[in-house]
Design a protein around this motif. Structure first.
Motif, PDB file in Angstrom:
ATOM      1  N   LEU A 161       0.828  -1.203   0.000  1.00  0.00           N
ATOM      2  CA  LEU A 161       0.000   0.000   0.000  1.00  0.00           C
ATOM      3  C   LEU A 161       0.865   1.257   0.000  1.00  0.00           C
ATOM      4  CD1 LEU A 161      -2.776  -1.055   2.541  1.00  0.00           C
ATOM      5  CD2 LEU A 161      -3.077  -0.639   0.087  1.00  0.00           C
ATOM      6  N   ALA A 162       1.998   1.218   0.719  1.00  0.00           N
ATOM      7  CA  ALA A 162       2.886   2.379   0.739  1.00  0.00           C
ATOM      8  C   ALA A 162       3.477   2.638  -0.641  1.00  0.00           C
ATOM      9  CB  ALA A 162       4.003   2.155   1.757  1.00  0.00           C
ATOM     10  N   ALA A 163       3.810   1.564  -1.363  1.00  0.00           N
ATOM     11  CA  ALA A 163       4.358   1.730  -2.708  1.00  0.00           C
ATOM     12  C   ALA A 163       3.322   2.349  -3.644  1.00  0.00           C
ATOM     13  CB  ALA A 163       4.825   0.382  -3.248  1.00  0.00           C
ATOM     14  N   ALA A 192      -5.210   4.313   3.755  1.00  0.00           N
ATOM     15  CA  ALA A 192      -4.455   3.067   3.649  1.00  0.00           C
ATOM     16  C   ALA A 192      -3.690   2.826   4.947  1.00  0.00           C
ATOM     17  CB  ALA A 192      -3.485   3.125   2.468  1.00  0.00           C
ATOM     18  N   VAL A 193      -3.814   1.621   5.496  1.00  0.00           N
ATOM     19  CA  VAL A 193      -3.080   1.246   6.700  1.00  0.00           C
ATOM     20  C   VAL A 193      -1.695   0.777   6.273  1.00  0.00           C
ATOM     21  CG1 VAL A 193      -3.003  -0.300   8.688  1.00  0.00           C
ATOM     22  CG2 VAL A 193      -5.194   0.634   7.921  1.00  0.00           C
ATOM     23  N   LEU A 194      -0.688   1.586   6.540  1.00  0.00           N
ATOM     24  CA  LEU A 194       0.671   1.285   6.101  1.00  0.00           C
ATOM     25  C   LEU A 194       1.444   0.457   7.120  1.00  0.00           C
ATOM     26  CD1 LEU A 194       1.691   4.711   4.519  1.00  0.00           C
ATOM     27  CD2 LEU A 194       0.349   2.833   3.554  1.00  0.00           C
ATOM     28  N   GLY A 195       0.898   0.296   8.300  1.00  0.00           N
ATOM     29  CA  GLY A 195       1.537  -0.516   9.324  1.00  0.00           C
ATOM     30  C   GLY A 195       0.540  -0.875  10.404  1.00  0.00           C
ATOM     31  N   GLN A 196       0.722  -2.056  11.009  1.00  0.00           N
ATOM     32  CA  GLN A 196      -0.199  -2.496  12.050  1.00  0.00           C
ATOM     33  C   GLN A 196       0.526  -3.465  12.977  1.00  0.00           C
ATOM     34  OE1 GLN A 196      -4.676  -3.380  11.502  1.00  0.00           O
ATOM     35  NE2 GLN A 196      -3.726  -5.379  11.279  1.00  0.00           N
ATOM     36  N   VAL A 197       0.349  -3.288  14.278  1.00  0.00           N
ATOM     37  CA  VAL A 197       0.948  -4.191  15.258  1.00  0.00           C
ATOM     38  C   VAL A 197      -0.108  -4.563  16.289  1.00  0.00           C
ATOM     39  CG1 VAL A 197       3.320  -3.363  14.997  1.00  0.00           C
ATOM     40  CG2 VAL A 197       1.800  -2.258  16.660  1.00  0.00           C
ATOM     41  N   ASP A 198       0.079  -5.714  16.879  1.00  0.00           N
ATOM     42  CA  ASP A 198      -0.824  -6.206  17.910  1.00  0.00           C
ATOM     43  C   ASP A 198      -0.324  -5.725  19.276  1.00  0.00           C
ATOM     44  OD1 ASP A 198      -2.767  -7.546  19.264  1.00  0.00           O
ATOM     45  OD2 ASP A 198      -1.893  -9.540  19.013  1.00  0.00           O
ATOM     46  N   ASN A 257      -8.173  -3.939   5.873  1.00  0.00           N
ATOM     47  CA  ASN A 257      -7.332  -2.754   5.652  1.00  0.00           C
ATOM     48  C   ASN A 257      -6.862  -2.688   4.207  1.00  0.00           C
ATOM     49  OD1 ASN A 257      -7.499  -1.989   8.355  1.00  0.00           O
ATOM     50  ND2 ASN A 257      -5.613  -3.054   8.923  1.00  0.00           N
ATOM     51  N   LEU A 258      -6.461  -3.837   3.680  1.00  0.00           N
ATOM     52  CA  LEU A 258      -5.987  -3.894   2.292  1.00  0.00           C
ATOM     53  C   LEU A 258      -7.095  -3.481   1.332  1.00  0.00           C
ATOM     54  CD1 LEU A 258      -4.019  -4.712   0.021  1.00  0.00           C
ATOM     55  CD2 LEU A 258      -4.812  -7.068   0.303  1.00  0.00           C
ATOM     56  N   ALA A 259      -8.292  -4.020   1.541  1.00  0.00           N
ATOM     57  CA  ALA A 259      -9.401  -3.704   0.642  1.00  0.00           C
ATOM     58  C   ALA A 259      -9.717  -2.214   0.648  1.00  0.00           C
ATOM     59  CB  ALA A 259     -10.635  -4.520   1.037  1.00  0.00           C
ATOM     60  N   ILE A 260      -9.836  -1.630   1.832  1.00  0.00           N
ATOM     61  CA  ILE A 260     -10.172  -0.207   1.928  1.00  0.00           C
ATOM     62  C   ILE A 260      -9.048   0.648   1.355  1.00  0.00           C
ATOM     63  CG2 ILE A 260     -10.647   1.689   3.526  1.00  0.00           C
ATOM     64  CD1 ILE A 260     -11.904  -0.433   5.400  1.00  0.00           C
ATOM     65  N   THR A 311      -7.081   4.265  -2.606  1.00  0.00           N
ATOM     66  CA  THR A 311      -5.940   4.694  -3.415  1.00  0.00           C
ATOM     67  C   THR A 311      -6.317   4.761  -4.891  1.00  0.00           C
ATOM     68  OG1 THR A 311      -4.426   3.676  -1.830  1.00  0.00           O
ATOM     69  CG2 THR A 311      -3.540   4.176  -3.994  1.00  0.00           C
ATOM     70  N   ALA A 312      -7.223   3.861  -5.304  1.00  0.00           N
ATOM     71  CA  ALA A 312      -7.678   3.860  -6.692  1.00  0.00           C
ATOM     72  C   ALA A 312      -8.715   4.943  -6.961  1.00  0.00           C
ATOM     73  CB  ALA A 312      -8.255   2.488  -7.051  1.00  0.00           C
ATOM     74  N   GLY A 313      -9.099   5.698  -5.917  1.00  0.00           N
ATOM     75  CA  GLY A 313     -10.018   6.814  -6.118  1.00  0.00           C
ATOM     76  C   GLY A 313     -11.463   6.521  -5.803  1.00  0.00           C
ATOM     77  N   HIS A 314     -11.762   5.324  -5.274  1.00  0.00           N
ATOM     78  CA  HIS A 314     -13.144   4.967  -4.946  1.00  0.00           C
ATOM     79  C   HIS A 314     -13.522   5.524  -3.582  1.00  0.00           C
ATOM     80  CE1 HIS A 314     -13.393   2.299  -8.394  1.00  0.00           C
ATOM     81  NE2 HIS A 314     -12.258   1.715  -8.026  1.00  0.00           N
ATOM     82  N   ARG A 315     -14.761   5.978  -3.432  1.00  0.00           N
ATOM     83  CA  ARG A 315     -15.252   6.486  -2.164  1.00  0.00           C
ATOM     84  C   ARG A 315     -16.405   5.651  -1.629  1.00  0.00           C
ATOM     85  NH1 ARG A 315     -11.113   7.905  -1.888  1.00  0.00           N
ATOM     86  NH2 ARG A 315     -10.182   9.983  -1.753  1.00  0.00           N
TER      87      ARG A 315
END
Length: 394
Positions: free
Chosen positions: A125-127, A170-176, A359-362, A367-371
């Motif tokens: 997602l960051a890329a 976009a969630v660029l990082g996540q930790v538990d 997170n990936l889906a959203i 990022t593709a411009g969908h709202r």
């Protein structure tokens, strides 16, 4: 105490910038990113490639799948051409591509390394975020969320701390984290694998910690933090500033969720703030009207930032603070559109993995411009090749 007001002239160039668009260059391949995740299974008896199972789960969630059963059903109905593009196993006798069953998907997601999966997805997602043009200032919001329905096998609730891009959600990082009160020591591990140089990191008052500020400054990042009771001396210093002598510099009005809100912001440069690297003090007054009851409430919020008045004018500061609060919309979307809080999943790391797919889906769709995320999920469900295009799977 020397105080000088920041320029009252808002910088409007960022407001006039075009909507973010993807640059005309090839987007990174999700399959290559997922290939970096290690396989937790015994090498003996593996039938389905790990990357294929992960990619199938990602594609299924992009069609609205909210459970492991729904993912397996989507895979079972996927055309052969789609399964081939996802890397599904080819039966040596029939020559047909085989979709993994629910048991296989459950076992893999339960045993997968959640940190590795989040790094792979966050990096992808960051890329994609790096290819977007038209965003003048990059900002990340550090925020936590509990998975209310899901839990570990021992009954312990799952709480995740995430770094969310303001512009794309976009969630660029996540930790538990083991408990919500333990977010503080997970702040730095969350950002260690993210390129934050030149980025503004926003957070709530829980993360207004001196060690956090020093960490960000050492990595070339900036911050905006809310100041409350956990920084008593700093808050006392902010309240004593001569705000009545500083002109109003930004005013915004918003309506939604049954209420109207007016925000008034003042900012000033202070050379001796009691916080590492802090250069500007911020006072934000909010007037909120409940349209159903007519009740009016007032609240004053103080904040500090390492940004100079030249780097961020009052209008931009207001936008950054508002951008952090709007991250709650991401949590709301995960709960309503993807039924996250309704999930009763309790198998190993599977609850966290499912949160990663959401997170990936959203993030991919924004990022593709969908709202309208719910509408896009229904659109994808009508054609199995559509999620592959969003995930840039050739």
């Amino acid at each position: 105490m020397p105080v000088t007001a920041s320029s009252p002239i808002p910088v409007v160039l960022g407001q006039l910038a075009p909507a973010p668009t993807l640059a005309e260059q090839e987007c990174p391949d999700l399959l290559s990113a997922l290939a970096q995740v290690s396989d937790p299974r015994d090498p003996r008896g593996r039938l389905h490639p790990l990357t294929a199972v992960l990619a199938i789960a990602a594609a299924a969630v992009l069609t609205g799948a909210t459970s492991l059963l729904a993912i397996s059903e989507w895979a079972a109905d996927a055309p052969q051409a789609v399964l081939e593009r996802l890397g599904a196993r080819r039966d040596p006798f029939s020559g047909r591509r085989q979709a993994p069953c629910e048991t296989t998907i459950r076992r893999i997601l339960a045993e997968i390394d959640g940190d590795e999966l989040d790094r792979a997805v966050g990096g992808w997602l960051a890329a994609r975020r790096a290819q977007i043009t038209g965003i003048p200032l990059r900002a990340l919001a550090v925020d936590g969320k509990s998975l209310r329905g899901a839990a570990r096998a021992d009954g312990r609730r799952i709480h995740l701390l995430s770094a969310v891009d303001h512009a794309t959600s976009a969630v660029l990082g996540q930790v538990d984290v083991e408990d919500k009160t333990n977010e503080i020591p997970r702040f730095q591990p969350l950002l260690d694998d993210i390129d934050v140089k030149g980025t503004v990191v926003t957070s709530d008052a829980l993360h207004t910690q001196r060690d956090h500020a020093t960490y960000l400054l050492n990595r070339g990042a900036h911050y905006i933090v809310i100041v409350k009771g956990n920084q008593k001396k700093l808050r006392k210093q902010l309240k004593k500033l001569p705000w009545d002598k500083i002109p109003l510099q930004e005013r915004t009005r918003e309506h939604g969720h049954g209420r109207g809100e007016i925000r008034r912001l003042k900012a000033c440069t202070v050379n001796n703030l009691l916080y590492p690297g802090a250069l500007q003090a911020i006072e934000l007054k909010r007037r909120r009207v409940n349209r159903r009851t007519g009740r009016i409430s007032f609240k004053t919020v103080y904040a500090v930032t390492s940004l100079t008045s030249e780097q961020a004018a009052p209008a931009e500061l207001a936008s950054l603070i508002r951008g952090h609060w709007q991250v709650e919309a991401l949590h709301h979307m995960r709960d309503t559109t993807f039924a996250e809080d309704a999930s009763q999943l309790r198998t190993g790391n599977a609850p966290r993995a499912m949160a990663t797919w959401r997170n990936l889906a959203i993030g991919a769709l924004r990022t593709a411009g969908h709202r309208g995320i719910a509408g896009v999920l229904r659109h994808n469900a009508r054609d199995a090749t559509r999620p592959l295009a969003i995930l840039t799977i050739p």
